[in-house]
Design an enzyme around this catalytic site. Structure first.
Site, mmCIF file in Angstrom:
data_model
loop_
_atom_site.group_PDB
_atom_site.id
_atom_site.type_symbol
_atom_site.label_atom_id
_atom_site.label_comp_id
_atom_site.label_asym_id
_atom_site.label_seq_id
_atom_site.Cartn_x
_atom_site.Cartn_y
_atom_site.Cartn_z
ATOM 1 N N ALA A 155 0.959 -1.226 0.039
ATOM 2 C CA ALA A 155 -0.132 -0.071 -0.031
ATOM 3 C C ALA A 155 0.965 1.095 0.001
ATOM 4 O O ALA A 155 2.048 1.203 0.501
ATOM 5 C CB ALA A 155 -0.681 -0.033 1.341
ATOM 6 N N GLU A 182 -0.342 -9.628 -0.015
ATOM 7 C CA GLU A 182 -1.730 -9.940 0.015
ATOM 8 C C GLU A 182 -2.426 -10.082 -0.848
ATOM 9 O O GLU A 182 -3.441 -11.004 -1.005
ATOM 10 C CB GLU A 182 -2.401 -8.629 1.174
ATOM 11 C CG GLU A 182 -1.608 -8.811 2.506
ATOM 12 C CD GLU A 182 -2.153 -7.605 3.422
ATOM 13 O OE1 GLU A 182 -2.041 -6.391 3.065
ATOM 14 O OE2 GLU A 182 -2.549 -7.940 4.529
ATOM 15 N N GLU A 200 4.438 -4.776 7.459
ATOM 16 C CA GLU A 200 3.872 -3.816 8.057
ATOM 17 C C GLU A 200 4.286 -3.254 9.422
ATOM 18 O O GLU A 200 4.093 -2.406 10.103
ATOM 19 C CB GLU A 200 2.473 -4.262 8.163
ATOM 20 C CG GLU A 200 1.606 -4.030 6.786
ATOM 21 C CD GLU A 200 1.778 -5.423 5.888
ATOM 22 O OE1 GLU A 200 2.787 -6.152 6.326
ATOM 23 O OE2 GLU A 200 0.943 -5.520 4.992
HETATM 24 N N1 DAK Z 1 4.681 3.077 -0.622
HETATM 25 C C1 DAK Z 1 4.852 4.503 -1.462
HETATM 26 N N2 DAK Z 1 6.133 4.527 -2.078
HETATM 27 C C2 DAK Z 1 6.871 3.493 -2.256
HETATM 28 C C3 DAK Z 1 6.451 2.273 -1.553
HETATM 29 C C4 DAK Z 1 5.277 2.132 -0.810
HETATM 30 N N3 DAK Z 1 4.915 0.991 -0.261
HETATM 31 N N4 DAK Z 1 7.464 1.438 -2.032
HETATM 32 C C5 DAK Z 1 8.347 2.014 -2.789
HETATM 33 N N5 DAK Z 1 7.964 3.478 -2.842
HETATM 34 C C6 DAK Z 1 8.738 4.455 -3.636
HETATM 35 C C7 DAK Z 1 9.933 4.921 -3.014
HETATM 36 O O1 DAK Z 1 9.221 5.978 -1.738
HETATM 37 C C8 DAK Z 1 10.691 5.716 -3.909
HETATM 38 O O2 DAK Z 1 10.127 6.956 -4.414
HETATM 39 P P1 DAK Z 1 10.865 8.247 -4.288
HETATM 40 O O3 DAK Z 1 11.375 8.407 -2.913
HETATM 41 O O4 DAK Z 1 11.976 8.068 -5.549
HETATM 42 O O5 DAK Z 1 9.705 9.269 -4.691
HETATM 43 C C9 DAK Z 1 10.296 4.880 -5.078
HETATM 44 O O6 DAK Z 1 9.124 4.108 -4.811
HETATM 45 C C10 DAK Z 1 11.429 3.698 -4.855
HETATM 46 O O7 DAK Z 1 11.841 3.117 -3.957
HETATM 47 P P2 DAK Z 1 13.199 3.011 -3.240
HETATM 48 O O8 DAK Z 1 13.917 4.313 -3.554
HETATM 49 O O9 DAK Z 1 12.809 2.807 -1.792
HETATM 50 O O10 DAK Z 1 13.808 1.436 -3.929
HETATM 51 P P3 DAK Z 1 14.619 0.495 -3.233
HETATM 52 O O11 DAK Z 1 14.980 -0.531 -4.342
HETATM 53 O O12 DAK Z 1 15.910 1.354 -2.380
HETATM 54 O O13 DAK Z 1 13.729 0.042 -2.228
HETATM 55 C C11 DAK Z 1 11.898 -1.217 -1.316
HETATM 56 C C12 DAK Z 1 12.778 -0.873 -2.518
HETATM 57 C C13 DAK Z 1 10.544 -1.870 -1.743
HETATM 58 C C14 DAK Z 1 12.625 -2.411 -0.410
HETATM 59 C C15 DAK Z 1 11.672 0.120 -0.424
HETATM 60 O O14 DAK Z 1 11.097 0.812 -1.189
HETATM 61 C C16 DAK Z 1 10.869 -0.348 0.682
HETATM 62 O O15 DAK Z 1 10.940 -0.850 1.627
HETATM 63 N N6 DAK Z 1 9.468 -0.051 0.494
HETATM 64 C C17 DAK Z 1 8.330 -0.061 1.331
HETATM 65 C C18 DAK Z 1 7.819 -1.437 1.436
HETATM 66 C C19 DAK Z 1 6.801 -1.864 2.560
HETATM 67 O O16 DAK Z 1 6.985 -1.565 3.676
HETATM 68 N N7 DAK Z 1 5.827 -2.425 2.121
HETATM 69 C C20 DAK Z 1 4.498 -2.643 2.786
HETATM 70 C C21 DAK Z 1 3.618 -1.245 2.907
HETATM 71 S S1 DAK Z 1 2.554 -1.316 4.306
HETATM 72 C C22 DAK Z 1 -4.531 -1.528 6.205
HETATM 73 C C23 DAK Z 1 -4.591 -1.478 4.814
HETATM 74 C C24 DAK Z 1 -3.568 -1.670 3.876
HETATM 75 C C25 DAK Z 1 -2.196 -2.102 4.669
HETATM 76 C C26 DAK Z 1 -2.315 -2.176 5.874
HETATM 77 C C27 DAK Z 1 -3.322 -1.859 6.942
HETATM 78 N N8 DAK Z 1 -5.413 -1.184 6.815
HETATM 79 C C28 DAK Z 1 -6.398 0.029 6.564
HETATM 80 C C29 DAK Z 1 -6.056 -1.644 7.882
HETATM 81 C C30 DAK Z 1 -1.166 -2.657 4.050
HETATM 82 C C31 DAK Z 1 -0.121 -2.041 4.214
HETATM 83 C C32 DAK Z 1 1.178 -2.276 3.490
HETATM 84 O O17 DAK Z 1 1.257 -2.637 2.316
#
Ligand code: DAK
Length: 254
Positions: A62, A110, A130
């Site tokens: 997300a 998911e 998360e």
């Molecule tokens: N959201 C927004 N932007 C993201 C993103 C994300 N999840 N993942 C990557 N990006 C963006 C980065 O911010 C960056 O943008 P700029 O800064 O250049 O503008 C661009 O994509 C490239 O990312 P990186 O520069 O970080 O690239 P790397 O190769 O160094 O790293 C990475 C890739 C995927 C390991 C890293 O970006 C990362 O850790 N991303 C976050 C992954 C993450 O934590 N995903 C889980 C998200 S939480 C709920 C509903 C839904 C959910 C939970 C609760 N309720 C309402 C109850 C779901 C939650 C999730 O999915």
């Protein structure tokens, strides 16, 4: 944006938001939900593949930038939208296949878990990080990961937020196979499934979705009932007649 491409009776749905590693914001997730609704109702679509554009990510989750500003009510709505997309993948009356390239994190993992079958590229990295953001998986991760991999594996992954590579994902049953290019594998299986009886596939999916819940005896009774009913279909007659006549069946979906 969401791309929908048809290849005969199979449909390839691509999540394409390269600037954010295909992370899902409201516009992208709403569009995905709408396309999935249409495909669920479209009888000419017999198998659906879900993938992410580019080499780096299936879906990096997300959109964290969007989520960081949500209040409780907005977060519940956001959760409901993700659940709707997941339920469509899980319950639409045709097989859904995730073709996972690169990162499938959080909401990305998911969505893949909501598909019937998952294939991964060797580059795939899957997980539910998360917990590192102080939140919980909100689009089915606390439930479907346990259904796919077992409760012990699921608890370890959601509690620690640990990311697994393709080989480990295969070993723990999170993906069905690892192959490059992953889309070739997904297309091959989607084409195979599109050649089978859509009635049999729909009914098997409905019954298999009950396998890990509800009353076992009732579920078996439902299987028995459904097994009987399928004998009224042209596809059942065609399938069995083709076997007897030593030829390939041609299923019409009636
Ligand atoms: N959201 C927004 N932007 C993201 C993103 C994300 N999840 N993942 C990557 N990006 C963006 C980065 O911010 C960056 O943008 P700029 O800064 O250049 O503008 C661009 O994509 C490239 O990312 P990186 O520069 O970080 O690239 P790397 O190769 O160094 O790293 C990475 C890739 C995927 C390991 C890293 O970006 C990362 O850790 N991303 C976050 C992954 C993450 O934590 N995903 C889980 C998200 S939480 C709920 C509903 C839904 C959910 C939970 C609760 N309720 C309402 C109850 C779901 C939650 C999730 O999915």
């Amino acid at each position: 944006m969401i791309k929908v491409e048809r290849e005969a009776a199979t449909v390839l749905v691509t999540i394409d938001r390269p600037e954010a590693m295909n992370a899902l914001d409201v516009a992208t997730l709403t569009e995905l939900r709408d396309r999935l609704r249409e495909l669920a109702a479209d009888e000419s679509a017999r198998a659906v593949i879900l993938t992410g554009a580019g080499e780096k990510a299936f879906v990096a989750g997300a959109d964290i930038k969007y989520m960081s500003g949500l209040d409780v009510e907005q977060a519940k709505e956001w959760g409901a939208l993700g659940h709707e997309a997941g339920r469509l993948l899980e319950t639409m009356p045709k097989p859904t296949i995730a073709a996972i390239n690169g990162f499938a994190l959080g909401g990305g993992c998911e969505l893949a878990l909501a598909c019937d079958i998952r294939y991964a590229a060797t580059s795939a990295k899957l997980g539910q990080p998360e917990v590192n953001l102080g939140i919980i998986p909100g689009w089915g991760g606390t439930q479907r990961l346990a259904r796919v991999c077992g409760l012990g594996v699921a608890k370890e992954l959601i509690f620690t937020g640990r990311i697994v590579g393709a080989d480990e994902a295969l070993r723990i049953g999170l993906v069905n196979a690892v192959q490059d290019p992953v889309l070739d594998k997904a297309r091959e299986v989607a084409t195979l499934l599109a050649s089978k009886s859509p009635i049999a596939l729909r009914l098997m999916k409905e019954l298999a979705n009950r396998a890990l819940g509800g009353d076992h005896a009732e579920n078996l009774a439902a299987e028995g009932e459904t097994f009987g009913e399928i004998f009224s279909s042209e596809d059942a007659k065609e399938g069995m007649t083709a076997f007897v006549e030593k030829r390939e069946p041609r299923f019409s979906g009636r």
